[in-house]
Design a protein around this motif. Structure first.
Motif, PDB file in Angstrom:
ATOM      1  N   ILE A  53       0.866  -1.185   0.000  1.00  0.00           N
ATOM      2  CA  ILE A  53       0.000   0.000   0.000  1.00  0.00           C
ATOM      3  C   ILE A  53       0.904   1.238   0.000  1.00  0.00           C
ATOM      4  CG2 ILE A  53      -1.756   1.286   1.264  1.00  0.00           C
ATOM      5  CD1 ILE A  53      -2.668  -1.343   2.531  1.00  0.00           C
ATOM      6  N   PRO A  54       0.809   2.092  -1.020  1.00  0.00           N
ATOM      7  CA  PRO A  54       1.668   3.289  -1.058  1.00  0.00           C
ATOM      8  C   PRO A  54       1.416   4.203   0.149  1.00  0.00           C
ATOM      9  CG  PRO A  54       0.632   2.918  -3.172  1.00  0.00           C
ATOM     10  CD  PRO A  54      -0.018   1.979  -2.217  1.00  0.00           C
ATOM     11  N   PHE A  55       2.468   4.942   0.539  1.00  0.00           N
ATOM     12  CA  PHE A  55       2.372   5.815   1.706  1.00  0.00           C
ATOM     13  C   PHE A  55       1.295   6.898   1.534  1.00  0.00           C
ATOM     14  CE2 PHE A  55       6.865   4.394   2.251  1.00  0.00           C
ATOM     15  CZ  PHE A  55       6.672   3.742   3.448  1.00  0.00           C
ATOM     16  N   ASN A  56       1.042   7.292   0.281  1.00  0.00           N
ATOM     17  CA  ASN A  56       0.099   8.396   0.077  1.00  0.00           C
ATOM     18  C   ASN A  56      -1.353   7.932  -0.097  1.00  0.00           C
ATOM     19  OD1 ASN A  56       0.300   7.204  -2.369  1.00  0.00           O
ATOM     20  ND2 ASN A  56       0.894   9.033  -3.524  1.00  0.00           N
ATOM     21  N   THR A  57      -1.628   6.672   0.217  1.00  0.00           N
ATOM     22  CA  THR A  57      -3.016   6.192   0.130  1.00  0.00           C
ATOM     23  C   THR A  57      -3.849   6.811   1.262  1.00  0.00           C
ATOM     24  OG1 THR A  57      -2.118   4.085  -0.627  1.00  0.00           O
ATOM     25  CG2 THR A  57      -4.420   4.081   0.017  1.00  0.00           C
ATOM     26  N   PRO A  58      -5.066   7.282   0.966  1.00  0.00           N
ATOM     27  CA  PRO A  58      -5.898   7.866   2.029  1.00  0.00           C
ATOM     28  C   PRO A  58      -6.158   6.871   3.166  1.00  0.00           C
ATOM     29  CG  PRO A  58      -6.864   8.237  -0.116  1.00  0.00           C
ATOM     30  CD  PRO A  58      -5.707   7.329  -0.338  1.00  0.00           C
TER      31      PRO A  58
ATOM     32  N   SER B 220      -8.731   6.341   5.010  1.00  0.00           N
ATOM     33  CA  SER B 220     -10.003   5.599   4.961  1.00  0.00           C
ATOM     34  C   SER B 220      -9.873   4.375   4.047  1.00  0.00           C
ATOM     35  CB  SER B 220     -11.131   6.512   4.486  1.00  0.00           C
ATOM     36  OG  SER B 220     -10.739   7.161   3.305  1.00  0.00           O
ATOM     37  N   THR B 221      -9.155   4.544   2.933  1.00  0.00           N
ATOM     38  CA  THR B 221      -8.959   3.410   2.011  1.00  0.00           C
ATOM     39  C   THR B 221      -8.148   2.314   2.691  1.00  0.00           C
ATOM     40  OG1 THR B 221      -8.862   5.038   0.255  1.00  0.00           O
ATOM     41  CG2 THR B 221      -8.204   2.808  -0.330  1.00  0.00           C
ATOM     42  N   ILE B 222      -7.108   2.738   3.426  1.00  0.00           N
ATOM     43  CA  ILE B 222      -6.269   1.752   4.133  1.00  0.00           C
ATOM     44  C   ILE B 222      -7.108   0.963   5.130  1.00  0.00           C
ATOM     45  CG2 ILE B 222      -4.324   1.470   5.737  1.00  0.00           C
ATOM     46  CD1 ILE B 222      -3.010   3.861   4.455  1.00  0.00           C
ATOM     47  N   TYR B 223      -7.973   1.677   5.873  1.00  0.00           N
ATOM     48  CA  TYR B 223      -8.799   0.996   6.874  1.00  0.00           C
ATOM     49  C   TYR B 223      -9.756  -0.004   6.207  1.00  0.00           C
ATOM     50  CZ  TYR B 223      -7.128   4.545  10.147  1.00  0.00           C
ATOM     51  OH  TYR B 223      -6.340   5.342  10.914  1.00  0.00           O
ATOM     52  N   LEU B 224     -10.329   0.425   5.074  1.00  0.00           N
ATOM     53  CA  LEU B 224     -11.266  -0.476   4.376  1.00  0.00           C
ATOM     54  C   LEU B 224     -10.544  -1.719   3.861  1.00  0.00           C
ATOM     55  CD1 LEU B 224     -13.517   2.091   2.469  1.00  0.00           C
ATOM     56  CD2 LEU B 224     -14.248   0.476   4.230  1.00  0.00           C
ATOM     57  N   ILE B 225      -9.321  -1.511   3.332  1.00  0.00           N
ATOM     58  CA  ILE B 225      -8.541  -2.667   2.838  1.00  0.00           C
ATOM     59  C   ILE B 225      -8.205  -3.593   4.008  1.00  0.00           C
ATOM     60  CG2 ILE B 225      -6.303  -3.356   1.863  1.00  0.00           C
ATOM     61  CD1 ILE B 225      -6.422  -0.787   0.169  1.00  0.00           C
ATOM     62  N   ALA B 226      -7.781  -2.982   5.140  1.00  0.00           N
ATOM     63  CA  ALA B 226      -7.431  -3.793   6.325  1.00  0.00           C
ATOM     64  C   ALA B 226      -8.648  -4.586   6.801  1.00  0.00           C
ATOM     65  CB  ALA B 226      -6.913  -2.895   7.437  1.00  0.00           C
ATOM     66  N   PHE B 227      -9.808  -3.941   6.786  1.00  0.00           N
ATOM     67  CA  PHE B 227     -11.044  -4.609   7.228  1.00  0.00           C
ATOM     68  C   PHE B 227     -11.378  -5.787   6.306  1.00  0.00           C
ATOM     69  CE2 PHE B 227     -15.677  -5.079   7.299  1.00  0.00           C
ATOM     70  CZ  PHE B 227     -15.890  -5.230   8.669  1.00  0.00           C
TER      71      PHE B 227
ATOM     72  N   ALA C  88      -6.815  -6.922  14.708  1.00  0.00           N
ATOM     73  CA  ALA C  88      -5.359  -6.797  14.657  1.00  0.00           C
ATOM     74  C   ALA C  88      -4.920  -5.985  13.437  1.00  0.00           C
ATOM     75  CB  ALA C  88      -4.727  -8.186  14.639  1.00  0.00           C
ATOM     76  N   SER C  89      -5.538  -6.248  12.290  1.00  0.00           N
ATOM     77  CA  SER C  89      -5.148  -5.537  11.064  1.00  0.00           C
ATOM     78  C   SER C  89      -5.470  -4.046  11.173  1.00  0.00           C
ATOM     79  CB  SER C  89      -5.878  -6.120   9.852  1.00  0.00           C
ATOM     80  OG  SER C  89      -5.534  -7.460   9.695  1.00  0.00           O
ATOM     81  N   LEU C  90      -6.674  -3.723  11.680  1.00  0.00           N
ATOM     82  CA  LEU C  90      -7.079  -2.312  11.777  1.00  0.00           C
ATOM     83  C   LEU C  90      -6.163  -1.537  12.731  1.00  0.00           C
ATOM     84  CD1 LEU C  90     -10.978  -2.631  11.831  1.00  0.00           C
ATOM     85  CD2 LEU C  90      -9.631  -1.424  10.122  1.00  0.00           C
ATOM     86  N   ILE C  91      -5.881  -2.124  13.901  1.00  0.00           N
ATOM     87  CA  ILE C  91      -5.041  -1.414  14.878  1.00  0.00           C
ATOM     88  C   ILE C  91      -3.610  -1.269  14.342  1.00  0.00           C
ATOM     89  CG2 ILE C  91      -4.142  -1.437  17.243  1.00  0.00           C
ATOM     90  CD1 ILE C  91      -7.071  -1.133  17.379  1.00  0.00           C
ATOM     91  N   THR C  92      -3.129  -2.296  13.646  1.00  0.00           N
ATOM     92  CA  THR C  92      -1.782  -2.218  13.077  1.00  0.00           C
ATOM     93  C   THR C  92      -1.704  -1.085  12.055  1.00  0.00           C
ATOM     94  OG1 THR C  92      -1.634  -4.609  13.331  1.00  0.00           O
ATOM     95  CG2 THR C  92       0.047  -3.571  11.976  1.00  0.00           C
ATOM     96  N   MET C  93      -2.735  -0.970  11.227  1.00  0.00           N
ATOM     97  CA  MET C  93      -2.741   0.106  10.228  1.00  0.00           C
ATOM     98  C   MET C  93      -2.897   1.484  10.889  1.00  0.00           C
ATOM     99  SD  MET C  93      -2.113  -0.987   7.256  1.00  0.00           S
ATOM    100  CE  MET C  93      -0.943  -2.008   8.106  1.00  0.00           C
TER     101      MET C  93
END
Lengths: 262, 167
Positions: B42-47, B49-56, B75-80
């Motif tokens: 996941i690129p550093f500049n990804t929003p 909210s998108t990161i959280y949705l992907i983690a979920f 675990a994934s959400l807190i890590t992100m």
């Protein structure tokens, strides 16, 4: 209203995170054998189908193990025909055994599970006991038409009653470590000694008593002088291929009797 | 397009995890979780909210496959959530405008960050799965062994897939 919209817009990312976390926490908190099955029914069905599909090539690689297990079981059956080493209470002709293949299982968690490739079509129903050639496995908690979900002994809620021949009953629970269990509350008159065979002891409708482990050590409680023992399990939960679901032949009769009594 | 690529990688690593790694009897105290590699592309500049949705999405898929309630998702959400703060703590930067990914970091930067992220993820995962801290020694050993296995596997993946080491 405008304030609310502004608030939601400003903190939408954090709110999204909280919402997603709440969903996950609710899903986790509902995790028990029954609700877990309900919530995960889609996921379970999907994973069971995948496991079944990929099972053929996995089976190929474990043919040697299956062969060994069948050979062991065959030897055990042959031996039981000639000699009678097991205690009397472990024999019962009131059961039919339904052989089913384990298509998915876990053994590394605190709360593990098994999925069997047989369900209601084969007569497998919740509450039935599951054993293998080497000992006690667990209890069926849910079954669909073609699959059954088993709560194994290596689960926080998998503890069972247990019995050592001539030494009464106790409570057997998994220690959390591979192959080791604890037997508790054996009466003080009967000290378990190394090498004692421990048999499962559940309600008759679940399963007959089967060999579950061998006592490796014991110590006496200072409070009530009862004995606690460390038990090495006879079943290797890391290598499960075929198991048997126990069907109690008198269940219908027993159920009608209970209804009459109520 | 970028999201499609991330989800494609996620699908692949989840399948590898589920079909190959899950049944490997490497150690009785846990399991390496290769699916975390999906978070490394996941690129550093990804929003956020998108990161959280992907983690979920990734966590929920693993939970359904592993019958583990919501442990992987939590675990994934807190890590992100912790990831940007860790990057800032370790290297003093927030690469929110960079198109780079964790997987493209040099090994010296990759290893400490990976270790901390994996450690946080596994600590949460096994604690939630264990419903608390009962039998703490076994829980601690499980977290440590699994973290080491996962970091080892992710480092191998980093060597194999990173363009930095391409001949």
């Amino acid at each position: 209203m405008q304030q609310l919209i502004l608030f939601l817009t400003r903190y939408r990312t954090n709110l999204l995170l909280i919402g997603l976390l709440l969903l996950a926490i609710i899903r986790q908190s509902l995790k028990n054998p029954v609700s877990e099955h309900w919530i995960n029914s889609v996921g379970s069905g999907f994973s069971a189908t995948i496991s079944h599909t990929t099972g053929s090539w996995k089976s190929y690689w474990s043919l040697e193990d299956i062969n060994n297990e069948l050979a062991r079981e065959n030897a055990k059956l042959r031996a039981s025909l000639r000699s009678d080493e097991a205690p009397d209470f472990a024999f019962s002709d009131n059961y039919e055994y339904i052989p089913v293949k384990v298509i998915d299982f876990s053994f590394k968690k605190r709360n593990n599970y098994l999925v069997l490739s047989g369900g209601k079509k084969l007569g497998i129903l919740p509450g039935m006991g599951v054993i293998s050639a080497s000992g006690w496995i667990g209890t069926v908690t849910e079954s669909t038409a073609n699959y059954a979900y088993v709560l194994p002994f290596i689960h926080e809620k998998g503890e069972i009653g247990a019995r050592i021949q001539g030494k009464g009953l106790g409570q057997l629970s998994w220690s959390g470590k591979a192959k080791i269990a604890y037997l508790k509350d054996i009466e003080r008159e009967y000290r378990p000694v190394k090498g004692d065979s421990v048999y499962s002891y559940t309600r008759a409708a679940i399963a007959p008593p089967v060999l579950t482990g061998i006592v490796t050590s014991s110590k006496q409680s200072q409070e009530d002088l009862s004995w606690d023992a460390s038990v090495e399990l006879t079943t290797d939960f890391m290598n499960l291929n075929w198991v048997y679901v126990c069907h109690f032949k008198g269940k219908t009769e027993l159920d009608s009797l209970k209804t009459l009594m109520e | 397009m970028r999201i499609g690529r991330i989800l494609g990688v996620a699908f692949l690593v989840i399948m590898v995890q589920w079909l190959l790694i899950q049944d490997l009897p490497l150690t009785q105290y846990g399991n390496p979780y290769l699916y975390l590699w999906a978070f490394f592309v996941i690129p550093f500049n990804t929003p956020r909210s998108t990161i959280y949705l992907i983690a979920f999405l990734i966590g929920s898929t693993l939970d359904s496959l592993e019958q583990s309630g919501g442990a992987h998702t939590i675990a994934s959400l807190i890590t992100m959530l912790a990831k940007p703060a860790l990057e800032n703590f370790l290297y003093g930067f927030k690469e929110e405008n960079s198109n780079h990914t964790l997987g493209s970091l040099p090994l010296a930067n990759f290893l400490p960050l990976t270790f901390l992220l994996v450690f946080i993820h596994h600590s949460l995962l096994f604690t939630v799965e264990n419903s608390g801290f009962s039998q703490f020694p076994a829980l601690g050993l499980r977290i440590l062994m699994s973290t080491l296995c996962t970091v080892g596997l992710l480092t191998i993946t980093h060597f194999l897939l990173s363009k930095r080491y391409a001949a």
